[in-house]
Design an enzyme around this catalytic site. Sequence first.
Site, PDB file in Angstrom:
ATOM      1  CB  THR A   1       3.295  -5.053  15.782  1.00 25.86           C
ATOM      2  OG1 THR A   1       3.401  -3.954  14.845  1.00 25.86           O
ATOM      3  CG2 THR A   1       4.687  -5.390  16.310  1.00 25.86           C
TER       4      THR A   1
ATOM      5  CG  ASP B   1       2.223  -4.985  -2.554  1.00 25.55           C
ATOM      6  OD1 ASP B   1       2.992  -4.008  -2.556  1.00 25.55           O
ATOM      7  OD2 ASP B   1       2.343  -5.953  -1.780  1.00 25.55           O
TER       8      ASP B   1
ATOM      9  NE  ARG C   1      -1.863  -4.268   8.100  1.00 29.74           N
ATOM     10  CZ  ARG C   1      -2.753  -5.239   8.023  1.00 29.74           C
ATOM     11  NH1 ARG C   1      -3.844  -5.184   8.755  1.00 29.74           N
ATOM     12  NH2 ARG C   1      -2.591  -6.243   7.200  1.00 29.74           N
TER      13      ARG C   1
ATOM     14  CG  ASP D   1      -0.524  -4.951   0.109  1.00 29.30           C
ATOM     15  OD1 ASP D   1      -0.659  -3.818  -0.401  1.00 29.30           O
ATOM     16  OD2 ASP D   1       0.179  -5.158   1.109  1.00 29.30           O
TER      17      ASP D   1
HETATM   18  C1  PRP Z   1      -2.834  -0.877   4.012  1.00 31.99           C
HETATM   19  C2  PRP Z   1      -4.066  -0.055   3.707  1.00 31.99           C
HETATM   20  C3  PRP Z   1      -4.320   0.657   5.005  1.00 31.99           C
HETATM   21  C4  PRP Z   1      -3.894  -0.359   6.030  1.00 31.99           C
HETATM   22  C5  PRP Z   1      -5.124  -1.014   6.587  1.00 31.99           C
HETATM   23  O1  PRP Z   1      -1.695  -0.103   3.954  1.00 31.99           O
HETATM   24  O2  PRP Z   1      -3.902   0.795   2.612  1.00 31.99           O
HETATM   25  O3  PRP Z   1      -3.589   1.856   5.149  1.00 31.99           O
HETATM   26  O4  PRP Z   1      -3.110  -1.340   5.342  1.00 31.99           O
HETATM   27  O5  PRP Z   1      -4.796  -1.879   7.618  1.00 31.99           O
HETATM   28  P1  PRP Z   1      -5.180  -1.582   9.137  1.00 31.99           P
HETATM   29  O6  PRP Z   1      -6.604  -1.151   9.136  1.00 31.99           O
HETATM   30  O7  PRP Z   1      -4.966  -2.906   9.809  1.00 31.99           O
HETATM   31  O8  PRP Z   1      -4.258  -0.519   9.667  1.00 31.99           O
HETATM   32  P2  PRP Z   1      -0.239  -0.739   4.152  1.00 31.99           P
HETATM   33  O9  PRP Z   1       0.176  -0.662   5.589  1.00 31.99           O
HETATM   34  O10 PRP Z   1      -0.193  -2.097   3.510  1.00 31.99           O
HETATM   35  O11 PRP Z   1       0.687   0.287   3.401  1.00 31.99           O
HETATM   36  P3  PRP Z   1       0.754   0.650   1.844  1.00 31.99           P
HETATM   37  O12 PRP Z   1      -0.496   1.389   1.497  1.00 31.99           O
HETATM   38  O13 PRP Z   1       1.966   1.508   1.786  1.00 31.99           O
HETATM   39  O14 PRP Z   1       0.907  -0.635   1.066  1.00 31.99           O
HETATM   40  N1  URA Z   2      -4.196  -3.828   3.909  1.00 29.91           N
HETATM   41  C1  URA Z   2      -4.480  -4.253   2.651  1.00 29.91           C
HETATM   42  O1  URA Z   2      -3.991  -3.684   1.664  1.00 29.91           O
HETATM   43  N2  URA Z   2      -5.308  -5.299   2.520  1.00 29.91           N
HETATM   44  C2  URA Z   2      -5.854  -5.915   3.572  1.00 29.91           C
HETATM   45  O2  URA Z   2      -6.628  -6.876   3.376  1.00 29.91           O
HETATM   46  C3  URA Z   2      -5.540  -5.465   4.858  1.00 29.91           C
HETATM   47  C4  URA Z   2      -4.711  -4.416   4.991  1.00 29.91           C
END
Ligand code: PRP
Ligand code: URA
Length: 209
Positions: A108, A203, A104, A200
């Site tokens: 944006t 993380d 994400r 997150d």
């Molecule tokens: C997080 C989570 C989802 C997304 C959710 O991933 O694991 O994939 O955000 O958010 P959304 O519904 O607003 O799209 P992230 O983009 O942080 O990537 P990561 O898993 O690599 O940390």
């Molecule tokens: N992605 C995450 O990992 N946590 C949130 O709360 C939203 C998006």
Amino acid sequence: MAKVCVMEHPLIQHKIGVIRRKETGSKDFRQIIGEIAMLMCYEATRDLKLQDVEIETPICRTTAKELQGKKLAVIPILRAGIGMVEGMLAMIPAAKVGHIGLYRDPETLKPVEYYCKLPGDCAEREVFVVDPMLATGGSAVAAIQMLKDKGVKNIRFMCIIAAPEGIEAMQKAHPDVDIYIGAKDECLNDHGYIVPGLGDAGDRIFGTK
Ligand code: PRP
Ligand code: URA
């Protein structure tokens, strides 16, 4: 309209309470995410069809049950979805695993695609897309669209925590996809994080920041 199923099971609710705590470290967080995925998988596969099969026990011939028809696939959205794969496979070990890489954009909040590798016969499988978090819904909506563009028809989505905004976005974009949720939270904050949420997920699973 497809169903939205919020899991009420006390074990799931208890474990979600533990991973929400900010003092829960990566090792426990990862383990419990896997346990929750296993319990959710049990619930989300409740309606899989069975067929009769003739077998022989050490005692006699009998009719037993086996899963009918479609084969299964688990597709995590990278990275955080990886944390749910092992738990799913503990319940459905014959499932194939595909990967969809999306992150994400922090400004944006739109999903950016960087990877897609699916089982060759994915279109014929019953697919479980897994990601612990459904926030704006952008990532899940995009991942499921990628699958539909490749001919996949039978899709379910599983997440551990969902915001109402994400559920609405999913229902609007993919009204045919059943959604299985561990807990439905209150809202998103100004940075697109789920409130109260757990922070997150990627993380916290991988110990990055
Ligand atoms: C997080 C989570 C989802 C997304 C959710 O991933 O694991 O994939 O955000 O958010 P959304 O519904 O607003 O799209 P992230 O983009 O942080 O990537 P990561 O898993 O690599 O940390
Ligand atoms: N992605 C995450 O990992 N946590 C949130 O709360 C939203 C998006």
